[in-house]
Design a protein around this motif. Structure first.
Motif, PDB file in Angstrom:
ATOM      1  N   TYR A   1       0.374  -1.233   0.246  1.00  0.00           N
ATOM      2  CA  TYR A   1      -0.294  -0.301  -0.331  1.00  0.00           C
ATOM      3  C   TYR A   1       1.135   1.266   0.122  1.00  0.00           C
ATOM      4  O   TYR A   1       2.201   1.483   0.424  1.00  0.00           O
ATOM      5  CB  TYR A   1      -0.518  -0.247   1.440  1.00  0.00           C
ATOM      6  N   TRP A   2       0.187   1.970  -1.189  1.00  0.00           N
ATOM      7  CA  TRP A   2       1.408   3.609  -0.874  1.00  0.00           C
ATOM      8  C   TRP A   2       0.353   4.799  -2.162  1.00  0.00           C
ATOM      9  O   TRP A   2      -0.566   3.664  -2.417  1.00  0.00           O
ATOM     10  CB  TRP A   2       3.050   3.554  -1.506  1.00  0.00           C
ATOM     11  N   HIS A   3       0.675   5.713  -1.805  1.00  0.00           N
ATOM     12  CA  HIS A   3       0.222   6.963  -2.508  1.00  0.00           C
ATOM     13  C   HIS A   3      -0.022   6.971  -4.072  1.00  0.00           C
ATOM     14  O   HIS A   3      -1.087   6.465  -4.684  1.00  0.00           O
ATOM     15  CB  HIS A   3       0.649   8.939  -1.817  1.00  0.00           C
ATOM     16  N   ARG A   4       1.331   6.702  -4.418  1.00  0.00           N
ATOM     17  CA  ARG A   4       1.011   7.107  -6.487  1.00  0.00           C
ATOM     18  C   ARG A   4       1.004   5.505  -6.811  1.00  0.00           C
ATOM     19  O   ARG A   4       1.495   4.476  -6.598  1.00  0.00           O
ATOM     20  CB  ARG A   4       1.701   8.188  -6.715  1.00  0.00           C
ATOM     21  N   PRO A   5      -0.416   5.482  -7.435  1.00  0.00           N
ATOM     22  CA  PRO A   5       0.023   4.117  -8.234  1.00  0.00           C
ATOM     23  C   PRO A   5       0.664   3.876  -9.747  1.00  0.00           C
ATOM     24  O   PRO A   5       1.405   5.285 -10.051  1.00  0.00           O
ATOM     25  CB  PRO A   5      -1.625   4.059  -8.859  1.00  0.00           C
ATOM     26  N   LEU A   6       1.105   3.034 -10.208  1.00  0.00           N
ATOM     27  CA  LEU A   6       1.887   2.414 -11.646  1.00  0.00           C
ATOM     28  C   LEU A   6       0.530   3.372 -12.483  1.00  0.00           C
ATOM     29  O   LEU A   6       0.759   3.472 -13.272  1.00  0.00           O
ATOM     30  CB  LEU A   6       2.630   1.093 -11.452  1.00  0.00           C
ATOM     31  N   TYR A   7      -0.454   2.894 -12.891  1.00  0.00           N
ATOM     32  CA  TYR A   7      -0.726   3.114 -13.551  1.00  0.00           C
ATOM     33  C   TYR A   7      -2.573   3.621 -12.640  1.00  0.00           C
ATOM     34  O   TYR A   7      -2.968   3.100 -11.873  1.00  0.00           O
ATOM     35  CB  TYR A   7      -1.756   1.558 -14.324  1.00  0.00           C
ATOM     36  N   VAL A  13      -0.079   9.752 -12.673  1.00  0.00           N
ATOM     37  CA  VAL A  13       0.618   8.658 -12.365  1.00  0.00           C
ATOM     38  C   VAL A  13       1.583   8.330 -12.016  1.00  0.00           C
ATOM     39  O   VAL A  13       2.967   9.628 -12.479  1.00  0.00           O
ATOM     40  CB  VAL A  13      -0.239   7.605 -13.072  1.00  0.00           C
ATOM     41  N   ALA A  14       2.651   8.060 -10.597  1.00  0.00           N
ATOM     42  CA  ALA A  14       4.068   8.127 -10.297  1.00  0.00           C
ATOM     43  C   ALA A  14       4.607   7.280 -11.894  1.00  0.00           C
ATOM     44  O   ALA A  14       6.189   7.772 -11.671  1.00  0.00           O
ATOM     45  CB  ALA A  14       4.079   7.402  -9.019  1.00  0.00           C
ATOM     46  N   GLY A  15       4.369   6.264 -12.190  1.00  0.00           N
ATOM     47  CA  GLY A  15       4.996   5.522 -13.075  1.00  0.00           C
ATOM     48  C   GLY A  15       5.832   4.575 -12.716  1.00  0.00           C
ATOM     49  O   GLY A  15       6.427   4.617 -12.492  1.00  0.00           O
ATOM     50  N   PRO A  16       7.365   5.319 -14.071  1.00  0.00           N
ATOM     51  CA  PRO A  16       8.583   4.908 -13.214  1.00  0.00           C
ATOM     52  C   PRO A  16       8.988   4.856 -12.141  1.00  0.00           C
ATOM     53  O   PRO A  16       9.979   3.955 -11.468  1.00  0.00           O
ATOM     54  CB  PRO A  16       9.431   5.924 -14.385  1.00  0.00           C
ATOM     55  N   ASP A  17       8.199   6.000 -11.313  1.00  0.00           N
ATOM     56  CA  ASP A  17       9.231   6.184  -9.778  1.00  0.00           C
ATOM     57  C   ASP A  17       8.574   4.958  -8.943  1.00  0.00           C
ATOM     58  O   ASP A  17       9.487   4.979  -7.788  1.00  0.00           O
ATOM     59  CB  ASP A  17       8.183   7.207  -9.428  1.00  0.00           C
ATOM     60  N   VAL A  18       7.549   4.101  -9.032  1.00  0.00           N
ATOM     61  CA  VAL A  18       6.944   3.530  -8.221  1.00  0.00           C
ATOM     62  C   VAL A  18       7.054   1.865  -9.206  1.00  0.00           C
ATOM     63  O   VAL A  18       7.489   0.463  -8.255  1.00  0.00           O
ATOM     64  CB  VAL A  18       5.719   2.899  -7.760  1.00  0.00           C
ATOM     65  N   LYS A  19       7.841   1.624 -10.229  1.00  0.00           N
ATOM     66  CA  LYS A  19       7.707   0.381 -10.948  1.00  0.00           C
ATOM     67  C   LYS A  19       9.039  -0.496 -10.425  1.00  0.00           C
ATOM     68  O   LYS A  19       8.809  -1.540 -10.130  1.00  0.00           O
ATOM     69  CB  LYS A  19       7.938   0.793 -12.413  1.00  0.00           C
ATOM     70  N   PRO A  20      10.339  -0.332  -9.904  1.00  0.00           N
ATOM     71  CA  PRO A  20      10.872  -0.849  -8.770  1.00  0.00           C
ATOM     72  C   PRO A  20      10.135  -1.189  -8.192  1.00  0.00           C
ATOM     73  O   PRO A  20      10.627  -2.362  -7.876  1.00  0.00           O
ATOM     74  CB  PRO A  20      12.140   0.487  -8.189  1.00  0.00           C
TER      75      PRO A  20
END
Length: 123
Positions: A1-7, A13-20
């Protein structure tokens, strides 16, 4: 669980920031990621970090349905495997986590009509 979604169907959208995080959790057989940020409800089919639908993937649910309205902008191009989306809905996501499955139910605020629920086996 965290704030910004990948999609998400929305903007910012967070995108690359949360992909790791997605890659790490996918490698460890995570089943579910829950996010806020977008003030709407979105449920995605299980998918890989790259957005490919996969039975061994992670389901993402965006439940940012409190505080502010969700707006009406929907951009499905940024939302692979989207199964449900509802803007301008208020409520909470109820999760039941078990050793072999999980269940979700969107519990709307008084007066709303939207609902969503389901159960999925863990892999």
């Amino acid at each position: 669980y965290w704030h910004r979604p990948l999609y998400s169907t929305g903007i910012n959208v967070a995108g690359p920031d949360v992909k790791p995080f997605w890659r790490m959790l996918h490698a460890r057989d995570a089943d579910l990621i829950v996010n806020g940020h977008a003030h709407r409800y979105e449920r995605f089919a299980p998918m890989t970090p790259g957005g490919a639908r996969s039975a061994e993937g992670i389901r993402q649910i965006v439940a940012g349905t409190g505080g502010a309205g969700g707006g009406s902008e929907i951009s499905p191009d940024d939302a692979p495997n989207l199964q449900r989306v509802q803007t301008d809905v208020f409520g909470v996501l109820r999760l039941s986590l078990r050793s072999d499955s999980y269940a979700w139910k969107f519990v709307r605020a008084a007066g709303g009509e939207f609902t969503d629920s389901g159960t999925t086996d863990c892999h």
